[in-house]
Design an enzyme around this catalytic site. Structure first.
Site, PDB file in Angstrom:
ATOM      1  N   LYS A 110       1.057  -1.260   0.076  1.00 15.13           N
ATOM      2  CA  LYS A 110       0.030  -0.104   0.138  1.00 15.13           C
ATOM      3  C   LYS A 110       0.931   1.326   0.027  1.00 15.13           C
ATOM      4  O   LYS A 110       0.648   2.217  -0.631  1.00 15.13           O
ATOM      5  CB  LYS A 110      -1.004   0.044   1.302  1.00 15.13           C
ATOM      6  CG  LYS A 110      -2.061  -1.052   1.205  1.00 15.13           C
ATOM      7  CD  LYS A 110      -2.957  -0.928   2.431  1.00 15.13           C
ATOM      8  CE  LYS A 110      -3.875  -2.179   2.302  1.00 15.13           C
ATOM      9  NZ  LYS A 110      -4.585  -2.284   3.595  1.00 15.13           N
ATOM     10  N   GLN A 114      -4.683  -0.858  10.080  1.00 11.07           N
ATOM     11  CA  GLN A 114      -4.643  -2.161   9.425  1.00 11.07           C
ATOM     12  C   GLN A 114      -4.952  -3.236  10.210  1.00 11.07           C
ATOM     13  O   GLN A 114      -4.778  -3.499  11.340  1.00 11.07           O
ATOM     14  CB  GLN A 114      -2.943  -2.749   8.847  1.00 11.07           C
ATOM     15  CG  GLN A 114      -2.729  -4.051   8.113  1.00 11.07           C
ATOM     16  CD  GLN A 114      -3.411  -3.880   6.756  1.00 11.07           C
ATOM     17  OE1 GLN A 114      -3.752  -2.919   6.155  1.00 11.07           O
ATOM     18  NE2 GLN A 114      -3.814  -4.980   6.443  1.00 11.07           N
ATOM     19  N   ASP A 139     -10.503   3.358   4.788  1.00  6.85           N
ATOM     20  CA  ASP A 139     -11.002   2.147   4.622  1.00  6.85           C
ATOM     21  C   ASP A 139     -12.695   2.252   4.427  1.00  6.85           C
ATOM     22  O   ASP A 139     -13.050   0.923   4.208  1.00  6.85           O
ATOM     23  CB  ASP A 139     -10.541   1.290   5.752  1.00  6.85           C
ATOM     24  CG  ASP A 139      -9.227   0.726   5.586  1.00  6.85           C
ATOM     25  OD1 ASP A 139      -9.148   0.143   4.277  1.00  6.85           O
ATOM     26  OD2 ASP A 139      -8.355   0.429   6.418  1.00  6.85           O
TER      27      ASP A 139
HETATM   28  N1  GUN Z   1      -6.970  -6.320   6.398  1.00  5.40           N
HETATM   29  C1  GUN Z   1      -7.188  -6.966   5.322  1.00  5.40           C
HETATM   30  N2  GUN Z   1      -7.761  -6.144   4.340  1.00  5.40           N
HETATM   31  C2  GUN Z   1      -7.824  -5.024   4.862  1.00  5.40           C
HETATM   32  C3  GUN Z   1      -8.198  -3.554   4.481  1.00  5.40           C
HETATM   33  O1  GUN Z   1      -8.574  -3.503   3.338  1.00  5.40           O
HETATM   34  N3  GUN Z   1      -7.927  -2.324   5.102  1.00  5.40           N
HETATM   35  C4  GUN Z   1      -7.404  -2.740   6.512  1.00  5.40           C
HETATM   36  N4  GUN Z   1      -7.317  -1.406   7.136  1.00  5.40           N
HETATM   37  N5  GUN Z   1      -6.989  -3.753   6.924  1.00  5.40           N
HETATM   38  C5  GUN Z   1      -7.183  -4.997   6.093  1.00  5.40           C
END
Ligand code: GUN
Length: 281
Positions: free
Chosen positions: A50, A94, A117
């Site tokens: 990311k 996350q 998110d």
């Molecule tokens: N863990 C797995 N997928 C995601 C996501 O799209 N965002 C976040 N913050 N954590 C995750």
């Protein structure tokens, strides 16, 4: 039937190129704060990907890491200070976080306008209401974009969503409902999943069951979107769908890797730019 393979990687690259051009024109660059707690292997890889992708399009990403022994209060204090910092446009916590922390409370603490998110209850509520103000979770948003890329009219189709997480299943179901699909949500306690899948025009699978979905499960011409990230018997990366097996039965299918995964990242970047633009308007 000829099965079209939906190339998420190419579509995501095109979206990222567009974002890069838009961000290039900005005097002040968007800033994304990423919070990573503990040492979950996949999470560390996702966060690295990311951050790299953000940098590539001109979004500055700031990483905040904590060990597993961090307290709820310490994480909440960081979120409060990021909420108050007007130079920070997006905040991403996350998931998963260590079990002793209350993830829901942390997600709710994030300013809903910085919630890139789309996990804040306000954004989930906006999505449920079909309100354009909703920030939509990156993975389901990416899946919908892939479905639209097929050119197939979604209205009235039977859609089966396998999985009910707040990250994929629930927002996915709501997005499809907002597109006038007839939506069924299946989960670990669902009986006769194959009966449901046989009746589905669209299947979005996010259960993490390696190669579970075979051609016998499908209606002819179904569109199959594979959100699973699994390993097969030989340790090779695969999805919930037996990709080779469904070729010839499905009308469209996404591969793993290079299907949904790259779209999740592209949509996170898009959400970050949208948050920045809303905060500055
Ligand atoms: N863990 C797995 N997928 C995601 C996501 O799209 N965002 C976040 N913050 N954590 C995750």
């Amino acid at each position: 039937m000829h099965t079209k393979i939906i190339n998420g990687k190419d579509i995501a690259l095109r979206i990222r190129q567009g974002l890069k051009e838009e961000i290039n024109k900005l005097k002040v660059k968007p800033i994304l704060a990423v919070i990573l707690i503990g040492h979950d292997g996949p999470s560390e890889i996702y966060v690295r990907n990311k951050q790299r992708a953000a940098q590539e399009v001109g979004i500055e990403s700031k990483l905040y890491t904590f060990d597993e022994d961090v307290t709820q209060q310490e994480v909440e204090n960081l979120i409060t200070s990021l909420n108050q910092d007007s130079s920070v446009n997006g905040i991403l916590l996350q998931l998963p976080v260590p079990a002793k922390l209350n993830a829901q409370v942390l997600l709710e603490k994030i300013d809903s306008k910085k919630d890139v998110d789309g996990f804040h209850p306000l954004n989930i509520g906006y999505l449920q209401n079909g309100d354009k103000k909703a920030v939509i979770a990156a993975t389901p948003k990416g899946v919908l974009r892939l479905l639209k890329e097929t050119g197939v009219a979604l209205k009235g189709l039977n859609a089966l969503v396998i999985g009910r997480s707040i990250i994929v299943g629930k927002p996915m179901a709501m997005l499809l409902l907002n597109e006038d699909c007839t939506v069924t949500i299946a989960h670990s306690a669902t009986k006769n999943l194959q009966n449901l899948s046989k009746n589905a025009d669209i299947i979005v699978s996010a259960c993490g069951c390696a190669k579970m979905i075979k051609k016998e499960w499908l209606k002819d011409g179904a569109i199959i979107i594979d959100v699973g990230i699994c390993r097969d018997e030989s340790g090779k990366l695969c999805g919930d769908v037996d990709f080779e097996d469904v070729l010839g039965t499905a009308s469209h299918v996404t591969p793993v890797p290079n299907g949904v995964g790259p779209m999740t990242i592209a949509m996170l970047l898009e959400n970050t730019l949208e948050a920045y633009l809303k905060q500055r308007s």
